[in-house]
Design a protein around this motif. Structure first.
Motif, short mmCIF file in Angstrom:
data_model
loop_
_atom_site.label_atom_id
_atom_site.label_comp_id
_atom_site.label_asym_id
_atom_site.label_seq_id
_atom_site.Cartn_x
_atom_site.Cartn_y
_atom_site.Cartn_z
N ILE A 45 33.95 58.24 8.44
CA ILE A 45 33.24 59.45 7.95
C ILE A 45 33.74 60.62 8.97
O ILE A 45 34.02 61.84 8.36
CB ILE A 45 31.72 59.12 7.71
CG1 ILE A 45 31.68 58.15 6.53
CG2 ILE A 45 31.20 60.39 7.30
CD1 ILE A 45 30.19 57.76 6.50
N PHE A 46 33.40 60.47 10.05
CA PHE A 46 33.50 61.42 11.24
C PHE A 46 34.99 61.65 11.68
O PHE A 46 34.81 62.66 12.27
CB PHE A 46 32.37 61.12 12.26
CG PHE A 46 30.96 61.07 11.62
CD1 PHE A 46 30.37 62.29 11.51
CD2 PHE A 46 30.29 59.80 11.67
CE1 PHE A 46 29.13 62.37 11.30
CE2 PHE A 46 28.96 59.95 11.14
CZ PHE A 46 28.32 61.33 10.96
N ASN A 47 35.68 60.76 11.51
CA ASN A 47 37.02 61.04 11.97
C ASN A 47 38.14 60.43 10.88
O ASN A 47 38.73 59.54 11.10
CB ASN A 47 37.30 60.12 13.32
CG ASN A 47 38.61 60.63 13.95
OD1 ASN A 47 39.34 61.47 13.44
ND2 ASN A 47 39.01 59.85 15.11
N PRO A 48 38.19 61.29 9.84
CA PRO A 48 39.25 60.84 8.72
C PRO A 48 40.49 60.93 9.13
O PRO A 48 41.30 60.13 8.26
CB PRO A 48 38.73 61.79 7.69
CG PRO A 48 38.25 63.09 8.39
CD PRO A 48 37.44 62.47 9.66
N GLY A 49 40.92 61.29 10.23
CA GLY A 49 42.29 61.29 10.50
C GLY A 49 42.99 59.96 11.01
O GLY A 49 44.06 59.85 10.97
N ARG A 58 40.45 49.72 11.25
CA ARG A 58 41.22 48.46 10.65
C ARG A 58 42.54 48.84 10.66
O ARG A 58 43.53 47.77 10.88
CB ARG A 58 40.92 48.13 9.05
CG ARG A 58 39.40 47.76 8.71
CD ARG A 58 39.18 47.55 7.37
NE ARG A 58 37.67 47.23 7.32
CZ ARG A 58 37.16 46.10 7.19
NH1 ARG A 58 37.94 44.83 7.18
NH2 ARG A 58 35.85 45.61 7.05
N SER A 59 43.25 50.04 10.53
CA SER A 59 44.70 50.13 10.33
C SER A 59 45.19 51.05 11.46
O SER A 59 46.19 51.01 11.65
CB SER A 59 45.11 51.11 8.93
OG SER A 59 44.15 52.20 8.98
N SER A 60 44.32 51.69 12.27
CA SER A 60 44.82 52.42 13.52
C SER A 60 44.86 51.62 14.69
O SER A 60 45.40 52.03 15.44
CB SER A 60 43.80 53.69 13.50
OG SER A 60 42.38 53.36 13.88
N VAL A 61 43.89 50.59 14.81
CA VAL A 61 43.96 49.90 16.13
C VAL A 61 44.81 48.53 15.70
O VAL A 61 44.74 48.00 14.84
CB VAL A 61 42.42 49.39 16.40
CG1 VAL A 61 42.38 48.64 17.70
CG2 VAL A 61 41.71 50.56 16.57
N HIS A 62 45.68 48.32 16.88
CA HIS A 62 46.74 47.14 16.56
C HIS A 62 46.31 46.27 17.82
O HIS A 62 46.02 46.52 18.98
CB HIS A 62 48.27 47.65 16.64
CG HIS A 62 48.34 48.19 15.39
ND1 HIS A 62 48.16 49.67 15.36
CD2 HIS A 62 49.27 47.79 14.52
CE1 HIS A 62 48.46 49.86 14.01
NE2 HIS A 62 49.29 48.95 13.39
N VAL A 63 46.49 44.94 17.61
CA VAL A 63 46.02 44.04 18.58
C VAL A 63 47.44 42.71 18.72
O VAL A 63 47.60 42.35 17.58
CB VAL A 63 44.89 43.04 18.27
CG1 VAL A 63 44.74 41.81 19.39
CG2 VAL A 63 43.60 43.97 18.16
#
Length: 310
Positions: free
Chosen positions: A224-228, A235-240
């Motif tokens: 909501i606060f960081n739609p970018g 779920r899609s921006s962070v990778h492990v």
């Protein structure tokens, strides 16, 4: 129904009901009540004491012939269906009815134009959430409300699948196959005894579900606060190790949904063994439908995140 739900078994009401019964008038000692004949005589048309009318047994009971006794002896014993008890067939039929309502709801959103499908998806999401709470906290299952919940969930799943399928064709069919595969494997493991509903498994499930819900709430606020960050947030921006976090979290959620199915199967088995009323089949069908909807949603999301990072 529990005794507490019946007014007769409530202390105050029970006492007041007994107090309202008028007393039976008693005749003076040594006399007979009005309208009764003296001792040793019988009313007009009745047999004397110790005898019975033709065709009846002692004390007025209807005589049973040897053929009737033999027929009663040879007839099969009444089963759960005849005694009003829940059976596995009841649960299967009710669950299939709920899944049929889900399919009908999904078919509606797949048939209408995309803007209307989006609106119906939102209606299904909100309405399904409300009815899920209503059905969860109701003391007695209401089939109409359970089927309405399933239909609304169908609207939501159909609209979501249609939107994601536009970017990843075939993703809906893959999610359906994955849902049936996980549910089938879980059922086989449960029936074989390799996986059982133990207290330790329940503790792990509760802790893991709370952790999953906490992550989902945090991810919602991030979106909501960081739609970018993208359509899926963390779920899609962070990778492990090169794997999207959403895929890892989704796989954990699929395992949790499978564990939830184990507890659903265990509840059904215990209800059948305990001879629970047949209406319990609707409660079991509702629980299975909720779990299968959750399982399908998680598999669909995993596939969408994985395809978006190709």
């Amino acid at each position: 129904m529990a005794f507490g739900g019946n007014p007769v078994f409530r202390g105050k009401t029970f006492k007041s009901a007994v107090a309202t019964v008028p007393p039976v008038p008693q005749a003076p000692y040594g006399t007979a009540p009005y309208g009764t004949p003296p001792y040793g005589t019988a009313p007009h048309g009745t047999a004397p004491h110790g005898t019975a009318p033709h065709g009846t047994g002692p004390y007025g009971h209807q005589a049973v012939t040897p053929e009737q006794l033999d027929e009663l002896y040879r007839s099969p014993a009444a089963g759960p269906a005849q005694t009003g008890r829940v059976t596995y067939d009841d649960v299967i039929v009710k669950t299939l009815a709920c899944l049929g309502a889900v399919i009908v709801g999904a078919a509606v959103t797949l048939a209408v134009p995309v803007p209307a499908a989006v609106v119906l998806m939102m209606v299904g999401a909100l309405g399904g959430f409300v009815l899920a709470l209503v059905n969860t906290f109701k003391r007695e299952p209401v089939p109409a409300l359970i089927l309405a919940y399933a239909a609304l969930e169908g609207l939501f799943l159909g609209g979501l699948t249609r939107l994601l399928d536009a970017f990843s064709p075939g993703i809906g069919l893959q999610a359906v196959l994955g849902t049936f595969a996980v549910a089938g494997v879980t059922l086989l493991l449960y029936k074989s005894g390799r996986v059982r509903a133990t207290p330790g498994l329940m503790k792990f499930f509760l802790v893991a579900v709370l952790g999953y819900l906490a992550f989902s709430v945090v991810n919602l606020f991030v979106m909501i606060f960081n739609p970018g960050l993208g359509a899926w947030g963390l779920r899609s921006s962070v990778h492990v190790f090169g794997i999207p976090l959403g895929v890892i979290v989704g796989l954990v959620a699929v395992v949790l949904a499978a564990i939830s199915l184990v507890f659903d199967f265990d509840s059904v088995e215990k209800a059948v063994r305990a001879g629970a009323p047949r209406r319990v089949a609707w409660t079991a069908a509702f629980g299975l439908t909720v779990t299968l909807v959750w399982l399908y949603t998680e598999i669909l999301r995993i596939l969408a995140i994985f395809n978006s990072n190709d």
